[in-house]
Write a protein that holds these residues in place. Structure first.
Motif, PDB file in Angstrom:
ATOM      1  N   VAL A 277       0.839  -1.204   0.000  1.00  0.00           N
ATOM      2  CA  VAL A 277       0.000   0.000   0.000  1.00  0.00           C
ATOM      3  C   VAL A 277       0.875   1.255   0.000  1.00  0.00           C
ATOM      4  N   PHE A 278       1.892   1.282   0.847  1.00  0.00           N
ATOM      5  CA  PHE A 278       2.792   2.429   0.915  1.00  0.00           C
ATOM      6  C   PHE A 278       3.422   2.700  -0.451  1.00  0.00           C
ATOM      7  N   GLU A 279       3.959   1.685  -1.074  1.00  0.00           N
ATOM      8  CA  GLU A 279       4.646   1.854  -2.361  1.00  0.00           C
ATOM      9  C   GLU A 279       3.690   2.350  -3.449  1.00  0.00           C
ATOM     10  N   LEU A 280       2.510   1.769  -3.541  1.00  0.00           N
ATOM     11  CA  LEU A 280       1.562   2.164  -4.589  1.00  0.00           C
ATOM     12  C   LEU A 280       1.069   3.595  -4.406  1.00  0.00           C
ATOM     13  N   VAL A 281       0.714   3.936  -3.180  1.00  0.00           N
ATOM     14  CA  VAL A 281       0.175   5.276  -2.913  1.00  0.00           C
ATOM     15  C   VAL A 281       1.257   6.342  -3.052  1.00  0.00           C
ATOM     16  N   MET A 282       2.423   6.089  -2.484  1.00  0.00           N
ATOM     17  CA  MET A 282       3.487   7.089  -2.566  1.00  0.00           C
ATOM     18  C   MET A 282       3.959   7.294  -4.003  1.00  0.00           C
ATOM     19  N   ASN A 283       4.050   6.229  -4.784  1.00  0.00           N
ATOM     20  CA  ASN A 283       4.461   6.381  -6.186  1.00  0.00           C
ATOM     21  C   ASN A 283       3.428   7.150  -6.993  1.00  0.00           C
ATOM     22  N   ALA A 284       2.150   6.966  -6.684  1.00  0.00           N
ATOM     23  CA  ALA A 284       1.109   7.718  -7.394  1.00  0.00           C
ATOM     24  C   ALA A 284       1.288   9.217  -7.153  1.00  0.00           C
ATOM     25  N   HIS A 285       1.722   9.581  -5.974  1.00  0.00           N
ATOM     26  CA  HIS A 285       1.944  11.005  -5.674  1.00  0.00           C
ATOM     27  C   HIS A 285       3.314  11.482  -6.136  1.00  0.00           C
ATOM     28  N   ARG A 286       4.293  10.649  -6.047  1.00  0.00           N
ATOM     29  CA  ARG A 286       5.662  11.052  -6.380  1.00  0.00           C
ATOM     30  C   ARG A 286       5.875  11.213  -7.878  1.00  0.00           C
ATOM     31  N   TYR A 287       5.269  10.347  -8.686  1.00  0.00           N
ATOM     32  CA  TYR A 287       5.598  10.311 -10.111  1.00  0.00           C
ATOM     33  C   TYR A 287       4.483  10.719 -11.059  1.00  0.00           C
ATOM     34  N   THR A 288       3.303  11.044 -10.548  1.00  0.00           N
ATOM     35  CA  THR A 288       2.187  11.356 -11.441  1.00  0.00           C
ATOM     36  C   THR A 288       1.428  12.588 -10.972  1.00  0.00           C
ATOM     37  N   GLU A 289       0.546  13.052 -11.834  1.00  0.00           N
ATOM     38  CA  GLU A 289      -0.365  14.145 -11.490  1.00  0.00           C
ATOM     39  C   GLU A 289      -1.784  13.705 -11.801  1.00  0.00           C
ATOM     40  N   GLY A 290      -2.717  14.493 -11.348  1.00  0.00           N
ATOM     41  CA  GLY A 290      -4.111  14.229 -11.701  1.00  0.00           C
ATOM     42  C   GLY A 290      -4.833  13.396 -10.674  1.00  0.00           C
ATOM     43  N   PRO A 291      -5.928  12.779 -11.077  1.00  0.00           N
ATOM     44  CA  PRO A 291      -6.788  12.065 -10.121  1.00  0.00           C
ATOM     45  C   PRO A 291      -6.040  10.902  -9.486  1.00  0.00           C
ATOM     46  N   ARG A 292      -6.281  10.727  -8.227  1.00  0.00           N
ATOM     47  CA  ARG A 292      -5.695   9.606  -7.503  1.00  0.00           C
ATOM     48  C   ARG A 292      -6.763   9.022  -6.592  1.00  0.00           C
ATOM     49  N   GLU A 293      -6.984   7.745  -6.764  1.00  0.00           N
ATOM     50  CA  GLU A 293      -7.900   7.053  -5.871  1.00  0.00           C
ATOM     51  C   GLU A 293      -7.482   5.596  -5.788  1.00  0.00           C
ATOM     52  N   MET A 294      -7.953   4.950  -4.754  1.00  0.00           N
ATOM     53  CA  MET A 294      -7.671   3.546  -4.550  1.00  0.00           C
ATOM     54  C   MET A 294      -8.997   2.815  -4.441  1.00  0.00           C
ATOM     55  N   ARG A 295      -9.069   1.653  -5.070  1.00  0.00           N
ATOM     56  CA  ARG A 295     -10.267   0.821  -4.973  1.00  0.00           C
ATOM     57  C   ARG A 295      -9.855  -0.523  -4.402  1.00  0.00           C
ATOM     58  N   LEU A 296     -10.645  -1.016  -3.452  1.00  0.00           N
ATOM     59  CA  LEU A 296     -10.395  -2.301  -2.805  1.00  0.00           C
ATOM     60  C   LEU A 296     -11.526  -3.256  -3.122  1.00  0.00           C
ATOM     61  N   GLU A 297     -11.165  -4.492  -3.377  1.00  0.00           N
ATOM     62  CA  GLU A 297     -12.163  -5.528  -3.622  1.00  0.00           C
ATOM     63  C   GLU A 297     -11.576  -6.846  -3.124  1.00  0.00           C
ATOM     64  N   MET A 298     -12.425  -7.721  -2.603  1.00  0.00           N
ATOM     65  CA  MET A 298     -11.950  -8.992  -2.097  1.00  0.00           C
ATOM     66  C   MET A 298     -12.715 -10.122  -2.768  1.00  0.00           C
ATOM     67  N   SER A 299     -11.963 -11.177  -3.114  1.00  0.00           N
ATOM     68  CA  SER A 299     -12.573 -12.348  -3.720  1.00  0.00           C
ATOM     69  C   SER A 299     -11.660 -13.548  -3.497  1.00  0.00           C
ATOM     70  N   ASP A 300     -12.231 -14.663  -3.120  1.00  0.00           N
ATOM     71  CA  ASP A 300     -11.500 -15.918  -2.948  1.00  0.00           C
ATOM     72  C   ASP A 300     -10.261 -15.783  -2.059  1.00  0.00           C
ATOM     73  N   GLY A 301     -10.368 -15.046  -0.969  1.00  0.00           N
ATOM     74  CA  GLY A 301      -9.259 -14.908  -0.042  1.00  0.00           C
ATOM     75  C   GLY A 301      -8.126 -14.028  -0.540  1.00  0.00           C
ATOM     76  N   LYS A 302      -8.391 -13.241  -1.557  1.00  0.00           N
ATOM     77  CA  LYS A 302      -7.381 -12.340  -2.102  1.00  0.00           C
ATOM     78  C   LYS A 302      -7.920 -10.925  -2.118  1.00  0.00           C
ATOM     79  N   LEU A 303      -7.037  -9.983  -1.829  1.00  0.00           N
ATOM     80  CA  LEU A 303      -7.387  -8.571  -1.838  1.00  0.00           C
ATOM     81  C   LEU A 303      -6.862  -7.957  -3.127  1.00  0.00           C
ATOM     82  N   PHE A 304      -7.751  -7.328  -3.873  1.00  0.00           N
ATOM     83  CA  PHE A 304      -7.396  -6.628  -5.102  1.00  0.00           C
ATOM     84  C   PHE A 304      -7.304  -5.145  -4.761  1.00  0.00           C
ATOM     85  N   ILE A 305      -6.117  -4.584  -4.956  1.00  0.00           N
ATOM     86  CA  ILE A 305      -5.891  -3.168  -4.692  1.00  0.00           C
ATOM     87  C   ILE A 305      -5.623  -2.495  -6.029  1.00  0.00           C
TER      88      ILE A 305
END
Length: 144
Positions: free
Chosen positions: A61-89
């Motif tokens: 989570v830290f790496e994905l969120v920080m890279n979105a702010h460090r290297y990009t501009e514009g809209p930033r959001e995170m979506r979470l979904e769970m299925s079959d014991g796995k978390l999709f980020i």
């Protein structure tokens, strides 16, 4: 009176988190992930409390969120979904460059190591380019 039978293949609802405020992005993301996983993960029946996996999850989570702010501009959001014991980020940002581009190794590099760490902790990943940027999705296994 008959007993109501609930379907067994019901998925938890997806959750979307606004990450546009840089100062609050990481805290909001981590609180959302913790709350979502706690609410919908199957109870742990083994000796292992899953703390190692939670540390891996925090690093992803830290790496994905920080890279979105460090290297990009514009809209930033995170979506979470769970299925079959796995978390999709899924982290959405305004950049079109792939974070998985091969890097030229530099002898004295002090950064750029997040890719290897993230890939070692996830079951899979994908990048989807859109008209406004990209969506980066990783699949994180959760302990049962």
């Amino acid at each position: 009176m008959t007993q109501l039978e609930l379907p067994t293949d019901v998925r938890p609802p997806s959750v979307t988190v606004d990450l546009t405020c840089r100062q609050e992005a990481l805290c909001r993301a981590w609180e959302a992930v913790c709350g979502y996983v706690e609410a919908y993960r199957a109870p742990d029946h083994g000796e292992d409390s899953g703390k190692d996996r939670d540390v891996d999850l925090l690093m992803v989570v830290f790496e994905l969120v920080m890279n979105a702010h460090r290297y990009t501009e514009g809209p930033r959001e995170m979506r979470l979904e769970m299925s079959d014991g796995k978390l999709f980020i899924e982290v959405c940002d305004g950049g079109w460059s792939s974070p998985w581009s091969p890097r030229i190794e530099e002898r004295d590099a002090t950064g750029g190591f997040g890719l290897g760490a993230v890939l070692s902790m996830v079951d899979g990943w994908s990048v989807v380019c859109t008209s406004w940027g990209k969506k980066l999705q990783v699949v994180v296994p959760l302990p049962h």
